[in-house]
Design a protein around this motif. Structure first.
Motif, PDB file in Angstrom:
ATOM      1  N   TRP A 180      31.135  39.350  49.604  1.00 13.04           N
ATOM      2  CA  TRP A 180      30.352  40.270  48.790  1.00 13.04           C
ATOM      3  C   TRP A 180      30.856  41.691  48.995  1.00 13.04           C
ATOM      4  O   TRP A 180      31.024  42.132  50.123  1.00 13.04           O
ATOM      5  CB  TRP A 180      28.862  40.193  49.146  1.00 13.04           C
ATOM      6  CG  TRP A 180      28.244  38.929  48.664  1.00 13.04           C
ATOM      7  CD1 TRP A 180      27.960  37.835  49.404  1.00 13.04           C
ATOM      8  CD2 TRP A 180      27.868  38.619  47.322  1.00 13.04           C
ATOM      9  NE1 TRP A 180      27.426  36.853  48.610  1.00 13.04           N
ATOM     10  CE2 TRP A 180      27.354  37.314  47.326  1.00 13.04           C
ATOM     11  CE3 TRP A 180      27.912  39.312  46.117  1.00 13.04           C
ATOM     12  CZ2 TRP A 180      26.897  36.687  46.165  1.00 13.04           C
ATOM     13  CZ3 TRP A 180      27.459  38.692  44.969  1.00 13.04           C
ATOM     14  CH2 TRP A 180      26.954  37.396  44.997  1.00 13.04           C
ATOM     15  N   VAL A 181      31.112  42.400  47.880  1.00 14.28           N
ATOM     16  CA  VAL A 181      31.621  43.766  47.910  1.00 14.28           C
ATOM     17  C   VAL A 181      30.614  44.669  47.205  1.00 14.28           C
ATOM     18  O   VAL A 181      30.193  44.379  46.085  1.00 14.28           O
ATOM     19  CB  VAL A 181      32.995  43.862  47.202  1.00 14.28           C
ATOM     20  CG1 VAL A 181      33.501  45.297  47.189  1.00 14.28           C
ATOM     21  CG2 VAL A 181      34.001  42.924  47.857  1.00 14.28           C
ATOM     22  N   HIS A 182      30.234  45.768  47.881  1.00 16.53           N
ATOM     23  CA  HIS A 182      29.261  46.700  47.311  1.00 16.53           C
ATOM     24  C   HIS A 182      29.952  47.750  46.446  1.00 16.53           C
ATOM     25  O   HIS A 182      31.008  48.262  46.806  1.00 16.53           O
ATOM     26  CB  HIS A 182      28.477  47.409  48.421  1.00 16.53           C
ATOM     27  CG  HIS A 182      27.402  48.293  47.890  1.00 16.53           C
ATOM     28  ND1 HIS A 182      27.559  49.650  47.788  1.00 16.53           N
ATOM     29  CD2 HIS A 182      26.176  48.003  47.398  1.00 16.53           C
ATOM     30  CE1 HIS A 182      26.459  50.168  47.262  1.00 16.53           C
ATOM     31  NE2 HIS A 182      25.618  49.176  47.015  1.00 16.53           N
ATOM     32  N   HIS A 183      29.357  48.026  45.291  1.00 16.64           N
ATOM     33  CA  HIS A 183      29.815  49.078  44.388  1.00 16.64           C
ATOM     34  C   HIS A 183      28.623  50.004  44.194  1.00 16.64           C
ATOM     35  O   HIS A 183      27.591  49.582  43.688  1.00 16.64           O
ATOM     36  CB  HIS A 183      30.246  48.498  43.036  1.00 16.64           C
ATOM     37  CG  HIS A 183      31.292  47.432  43.169  1.00 16.64           C
ATOM     38  ND1 HIS A 183      32.632  47.695  43.155  1.00 16.64           N
ATOM     39  CD2 HIS A 183      31.167  46.089  43.339  1.00 16.64           C
ATOM     40  CE1 HIS A 183      33.308  46.560  43.296  1.00 16.64           C
ATOM     41  NE2 HIS A 183      32.438  45.576  43.409  1.00 16.64           N
ATOM     42  N   GLY A 184      28.756  51.235  44.615  1.00 21.10           N
ATOM     43  CA  GLY A 184      27.610  52.143  44.609  1.00 21.10           C
ATOM     44  C   GLY A 184      27.353  52.821  43.276  1.00 21.10           C
ATOM     45  O   GLY A 184      28.140  52.737  42.339  1.00 21.10           O
ATOM     46  N   GLY A 185      26.202  53.461  43.232  1.00 19.97           N
ATOM     47  CA  GLY A 185      25.871  54.385  42.168  1.00 19.97           C
ATOM     48  C   GLY A 185      25.371  53.812  40.869  1.00 19.97           C
ATOM     49  O   GLY A 185      26.123  53.530  39.964  1.00 19.97           O
ATOM     50  N   TRP A 186      24.096  53.604  40.781  1.00 18.10           N
ATOM     51  CA  TRP A 186      23.446  53.274  39.517  1.00 18.10           C
ATOM     52  C   TRP A 186      22.067  53.873  39.643  1.00 18.10           C
ATOM     53  O   TRP A 186      21.295  53.481  40.517  1.00 18.10           O
ATOM     54  CB  TRP A 186      23.359  51.775  39.330  1.00 18.10           C
ATOM     55  CG  TRP A 186      22.867  51.337  37.979  1.00 18.10           C
ATOM     56  CD1 TRP A 186      21.900  51.937  37.222  1.00 18.10           C
ATOM     57  CD2 TRP A 186      23.292  50.200  37.233  1.00 18.10           C
ATOM     58  NE1 TRP A 186      21.711  51.244  36.069  1.00 18.10           N
ATOM     59  CE2 TRP A 186      22.555  50.174  36.043  1.00 18.10           C
ATOM     60  CE3 TRP A 186      24.232  49.204  37.472  1.00 18.10           C
ATOM     61  CZ2 TRP A 186      22.727  49.183  35.082  1.00 18.10           C
ATOM     62  CZ3 TRP A 186      24.388  48.232  36.515  1.00 18.10           C
ATOM     63  CH2 TRP A 186      23.655  48.225  35.335  1.00 18.10           C
TER      64      TRP A 186
END
Length: 92
Positions: A23-29
């Motif tokens: 699992w890879v986190h993608h920030g900013g929403w």
């Protein structure tokens, strides 16, 4: 197939994707945008159950455009033409 999970992990309202076995986190929403997408998807699910002729289509028309724009804006490159499963996990 790509798996994408929106919300529910951490405080920045980003999203997670399953890549190369992890699992890879993608920030900013922005959290309110994410909550609106979550609510819109819930409404679309409920609208599909409406029995009145044309009502489900009427309710779904604008809402689906809005959801598609939001998902494309935030997940465009992640979706990348592959079959994707998007899971919304937002506490209400």
């Amino acid at each position: 197939m790509k798996m994408i999970v929106l919300g529910g992990f951490g405080s920045d309202a980003g999203y997670w994707s399953f890549e190369n076995g992890r699992w890879v986190h993608h920030g900013g929403w922005e959290i309110n945008q994410l909550a609106d997408v979550s609510r819109s998807l819930s409404i679309l699910g409920e609208a599909a159950r409406l029995k009145t002729p044309g009502l489900a289509d009427s309710v779904s028309k604008e809402l689906s455009v809005s959801v598609e724009k939001a998902l494309t804006a935030h997940l465009g490159k992640q979706l990348g033409g592959e079959a994707s499963v998007v899971i919304v996990n937002v506490a209400h």
